[in-house]
Design a protein around this motif. Sequence first.
Motif, PDB file in Angstrom:
ATOM      1  N   VAL A  17       0.840  -1.201   0.000  1.00 25.53           N
ATOM      2  CA  VAL A  17       0.000   0.000   0.000  1.00 25.53           C
ATOM      3  C   VAL A  17       0.875   1.250   0.000  1.00 25.53           C
ATOM      4  CG1 VAL A  17      -1.663   1.343   1.355  1.00 25.53           C
ATOM      5  CG2 VAL A  17      -2.045  -1.095   0.958  1.00 25.53           C
ATOM      6  N   GLU A  18       1.982   1.228   0.742  1.00 26.54           N
ATOM      7  CA  GLU A  18       2.901   2.373   0.729  1.00 26.54           C
ATOM      8  C   GLU A  18       3.410   2.634  -0.682  1.00 26.54           C
ATOM      9  OE1 GLU A  18       5.991   3.326   3.915  1.00 26.54           O
ATOM     10  OE2 GLU A  18       7.235   2.573   2.269  1.00 26.54           O
ATOM     11  N   ARG A  19       3.735   1.581  -1.400  1.00 27.19           N
ATOM     12  CA  ARG A  19       4.195   1.751  -2.781  1.00 27.19           C
ATOM     13  C   ARG A  19       3.071   2.312  -3.665  1.00 27.19           C
ATOM     14  NH1 ARG A  19       6.270   3.879  -6.151  1.00 27.19           N
ATOM     15  NH2 ARG A  19       7.097   2.940  -8.034  1.00 27.19           N
ATOM     16  N   ALA A  20       1.838   1.832  -3.443  1.00 28.82           N
ATOM     17  CA  ALA A  20       0.694   2.327  -4.216  1.00 28.82           C
ATOM     18  C   ALA A  20       0.410   3.793  -3.904  1.00 28.82           C
ATOM     19  CB  ALA A  20      -0.537   1.470  -3.930  1.00 28.82           C
ATOM     20  N   VAL A  21       0.538   4.189  -2.644  1.00 27.70           N
ATOM     21  CA  VAL A  21       0.347   5.589  -2.252  1.00 27.70           C
ATOM     22  C   VAL A  21       1.349   6.470  -3.007  1.00 27.70           C
ATOM     23  CG1 VAL A  21       0.716   7.222  -0.346  1.00 27.70           C
ATOM     24  CG2 VAL A  21      -0.721   5.208  -0.006  1.00 27.70           C
ATOM     25  N   ASN A  22       2.581   6.027  -3.069  1.00 27.39           N
ATOM     26  CA  ASN A  22       3.598   6.828  -3.753  1.00 27.39           C
ATOM     27  C   ASN A  22       3.413   6.839  -5.269  1.00 27.39           C
ATOM     28  OD1 ASN A  22       5.199   8.018  -1.636  1.00 27.39           O
ATOM     29  ND2 ASN A  22       5.609   5.909  -1.050  1.00 27.39           N
ATOM     30  N   LYS A  23       2.860   5.768  -5.820  1.00 28.98           N
ATOM     31  CA  LYS A  23       2.530   5.769  -7.249  1.00 28.98           C
ATOM     32  C   LYS A  23       1.384   6.746  -7.502  1.00 28.98           C
ATOM     33  CE  LYS A  23       3.947   3.822 -10.696  1.00 28.98           C
ATOM     34  NZ  LYS A  23       4.979   4.417 -11.564  1.00 28.98           N
ATOM     35  N   SER A  24       0.399   6.776  -6.594  1.00 29.28           N
ATOM     36  CA  SER A  24      -0.699   7.744  -6.689  1.00 29.28           C
ATOM     37  C   SER A  24      -0.143   9.170  -6.635  1.00 29.28           C
ATOM     38  CB  SER A  24      -1.696   7.517  -5.545  1.00 29.28           C
ATOM     39  OG  SER A  24      -2.598   8.574  -5.441  1.00 29.28           O
ATOM     40  N   TYR A  25       0.833   9.387  -5.781  1.00 26.28           N
ATOM     41  CA  TYR A  25       1.476  10.699  -5.685  1.00 26.28           C
ATOM     42  C   TYR A  25       2.157  11.046  -7.023  1.00 26.28           C
ATOM     43  CZ  TYR A  25       4.489  14.435  -3.994  1.00 26.28           C
ATOM     44  OH  TYR A  25       5.128  15.639  -3.835  1.00 26.28           O
ATOM     45  N   GLU A  26       2.838  10.075  -7.633  1.00 24.87           N
ATOM     46  CA  GLU A  26       3.478  10.289  -8.933  1.00 24.87           C
ATOM     47  C   GLU A  26       2.445  10.600 -10.018  1.00 24.87           C
ATOM     48  OE1 GLU A  26       6.024   7.005 -10.044  1.00 24.87           O
ATOM     49  OE2 GLU A  26       6.841   6.901  -8.015  1.00 24.87           O
ATOM     50  N   PHE A  27       1.266   9.972  -9.945  1.00 20.37           N
ATOM     51  CA  PHE A  27       0.188  10.218 -10.903  1.00 20.37           C
ATOM     52  C   PHE A  27      -0.377  11.624 -10.765  1.00 20.37           C
ATOM     53  CE2 PHE A  27      -1.278   5.505 -10.980  1.00 20.37           C
ATOM     54  CZ  PHE A  27      -0.542   5.250 -12.112  1.00 20.37           C
ATOM     55  N   GLY A  28      -0.079  12.316  -9.660  1.00 22.31           N
ATOM     56  CA  GLY A  28      -0.667  13.626  -9.416  1.00 22.31           C
ATOM     57  C   GLY A  28      -1.948  13.554  -8.604  1.00 22.31           C
ATOM     58  N   CYS A  29      -2.159  12.441  -7.914  1.00 22.39           N
ATOM     59  CA  CYS A  29      -3.390  12.233  -7.131  1.00 22.39           C
ATOM     60  C   CYS A  29      -3.150  12.397  -5.634  1.00 22.39           C
ATOM     61  CB  CYS A  29      -3.960  10.854  -7.421  1.00 22.39           C
ATOM     62  SG  CYS A  29      -4.412  10.619  -9.144  1.00 22.39           S
ATOM     63  N   SER A  30      -2.097  13.074  -5.249  1.00 23.06           N
ATOM     64  CA  SER A  30      -1.794  13.415  -3.850  1.00 23.06           C
ATOM     65  C   SER A  30      -1.614  12.210  -2.941  1.00 23.06           C
ATOM     66  CB  SER A  30      -2.890  14.313  -3.264  1.00 23.06           C
ATOM     67  OG  SER A  30      -3.039  15.459  -4.056  1.00 23.06           O
ATOM     68  N   GLY A  31      -1.364  11.040  -3.504  1.00 20.28           N
ATOM     69  CA  GLY A  31      -1.204   9.842  -2.682  1.00 20.28           C
ATOM     70  C   GLY A  31      -2.520   9.185  -2.316  1.00 20.28           C
ATOM     71  N   ASN A  32      -3.632   9.759  -2.746  1.00 19.88           N
ATOM     72  CA  ASN A  32      -4.951   9.220  -2.403  1.00 19.88           C
ATOM     73  C   ASN A  32      -5.174   7.859  -3.051  1.00 19.88           C
ATOM     74  OD1 ASN A  32      -5.390  11.645  -1.101  1.00 19.88           O
ATOM     75  ND2 ASN A  32      -6.570  12.513  -2.770  1.00 19.88           N
ATOM     76  N   LEU A  33      -5.869   6.985  -2.329  1.00 27.24           N
ATOM     77  CA  LEU A  33      -6.220   5.659  -2.834  1.00 27.24           C
ATOM     78  C   LEU A  33      -7.664   5.341  -2.492  1.00 27.24           C
ATOM     79  CD1 LEU A  33      -3.224   3.358  -1.804  1.00 27.24           C
ATOM     80  CD2 LEU A  33      -3.698   4.313  -4.055  1.00 27.24           C
ATOM     81  N   ARG A  34      -8.198   4.410  -3.229  1.00 27.47           N
ATOM     82  CA  ARG A  34      -9.545   3.885  -2.981  1.00 27.47           C
ATOM     83  C   ARG A  34      -9.445   2.368  -3.010  1.00 27.47           C
ATOM     84  NH1 ARG A  34     -14.783   5.600  -6.426  1.00 27.47           N
ATOM     85  NH2 ARG A  34     -16.081   3.814  -5.942  1.00 27.47           N
ATOM     86  N   VAL A  35     -10.204   1.696  -2.148  1.00 24.22           N
ATOM     87  CA  VAL A  35     -10.225   0.239  -2.157  1.00 24.22           C
ATOM     88  C   VAL A  35     -11.665  -0.239  -1.952  1.00 24.22           C
ATOM     89  CG1 VAL A  35      -9.667  -0.002   0.305  1.00 24.22           C
ATOM     90  CG2 VAL A  35      -9.161  -1.865  -1.240  1.00 24.22           C
ATOM     91  N   PRO A  36     -12.149  -1.091  -2.865  1.00 23.31           N
ATOM     92  CA  PRO A  36     -13.466  -1.681  -2.635  1.00 23.31           C
ATOM     93  C   PRO A  36     -13.337  -2.782  -1.589  1.00 23.31           C
ATOM     94  CG  PRO A  36     -12.559  -2.472  -4.705  1.00 23.31           C
ATOM     95  CD  PRO A  36     -11.582  -1.482  -4.146  1.00 23.31           C
ATOM     96  N   VAL A  37     -14.295  -2.856  -0.689  1.00 21.18           N
ATOM     97  CA  VAL A  37     -14.254  -3.873   0.364  1.00 21.18           C
ATOM     98  C   VAL A  37     -15.171  -5.012  -0.052  1.00 21.18           C
ATOM     99  CG1 VAL A  37     -14.641  -4.365   2.798  1.00 21.18           C
ATOM    100  CG2 VAL A  37     -13.773  -2.128   2.100  1.00 21.18           C
ATOM    101  N   LYS A  38     -14.581  -6.151  -0.331  1.00 18.96           N
ATOM    102  CA  LYS A  38     -15.330  -7.324  -0.796  1.00 18.96           C
ATOM    103  C   LYS A  38     -16.402  -7.704   0.204  1.00 18.96           C
ATOM    104  CE  LYS A  38     -15.230 -11.287  -3.334  1.00 18.96           C
ATOM    105  NZ  LYS A  38     -15.821 -11.320  -4.597  1.00 18.96           N
ATOM    106  N   ASN A  39     -17.637  -7.808  -0.258  1.00 15.30           N
ATOM    107  CA  ASN A  39     -18.793  -8.188   0.572  1.00 15.30           C
ATOM    108  C   ASN A  39     -18.941  -7.314   1.815  1.00 15.30           C
ATOM    109  OD1 ASN A  39     -19.378 -10.321  -1.205  1.00 15.30           O
ATOM    110  ND2 ASN A  39     -17.946 -11.643  -0.131  1.00 15.30           N
ATOM    111  N   ASN A  40     -18.458  -6.080   1.747  1.00 16.84           N
ATOM    112  CA  ASN A  40     -18.517  -5.156   2.885  1.00 16.84           C
ATOM    113  C   ASN A  40     -17.953  -5.788   4.160  1.00 16.84           C
ATOM    114  OD1 ASN A  40     -19.734  -3.257   1.221  1.00 16.84           O
ATOM    115  ND2 ASN A  40     -21.764  -4.018   1.689  1.00 16.84           N
ATOM    116  N   SER A  41     -16.901  -6.551   4.023  1.00 16.13           N
ATOM    117  CA  SER A  41     -16.298  -7.298   5.129  1.00 16.13           C
ATOM    118  C   SER A  41     -15.786  -6.376   6.231  1.00 16.13           C
ATOM    119  CB  SER A  41     -15.135  -8.142   4.597  1.00 16.13           C
ATOM    120  OG  SER A  41     -14.377  -8.664   5.657  1.00 16.13           O
ATOM    121  N   LYS A  42     -16.323  -6.551   7.435  1.00 16.13           N
ATOM    122  CA  LYS A  42     -15.856  -5.771   8.585  1.00 16.13           C
ATOM    123  C   LYS A  42     -14.437  -6.169   8.974  1.00 16.13           C
ATOM    124  CE  LYS A  42     -18.345  -4.335  11.963  1.00 16.13           C
ATOM    125  NZ  LYS A  42     -18.104  -2.927  11.782  1.00 16.13           N
TER     126      LYS A  42
END
Length: 146
Positions: free
Chosen positions: A73-98
């Motif tokens: 996730v840290e690597r993905a955050v930094n890739k988001s930062y490189e994309f110009g998305c401020s490090g923001n990420l989104r993740v779908p939660v399978k079956n709304n798993s708590k």
Amino acid sequence: MAVTLKKSPMIMNHPDRYNYFVCYIGSVPIGMLLLTLFYYDKYDTFQENEPLYPEVHLLVTHPGIQNCASLLVERAVNKSYEFGCSGNLRVPVKNNSKILSDNVYARMGFTKFTNDQAVDMKLKPSESHLWLFSPSHGGYLYKGYC
């Protein structure tokens, strides 16, 4: 058991919107993350607009390894930062798993938000006490290990 990932037509048509990261111990893969860069309008539908949140579509780790998910996730955050998305990420939660939302993603700083179909989670590292922006590192560092 071998797993084969086939490239979808979307990946083949837009390879610049997809990134994957694999974490290894020696030559043994212990985790993988697939990150996609979609473009959403204000109604959260696919469109050629500004990217809001690159999305984690696949996050798989070996069950006997700790902290692999947060490294990916840290690597993905930094890739988001490189994309110009401020490090923001989104993740779908399978079956709304708590279990996933509360015990995995929330511990990395993700917060819940609801779209029409499900409860997804988003991460804004600039607003989370678990993340530190480091200019010398060139991006974000996850502080949650401490």
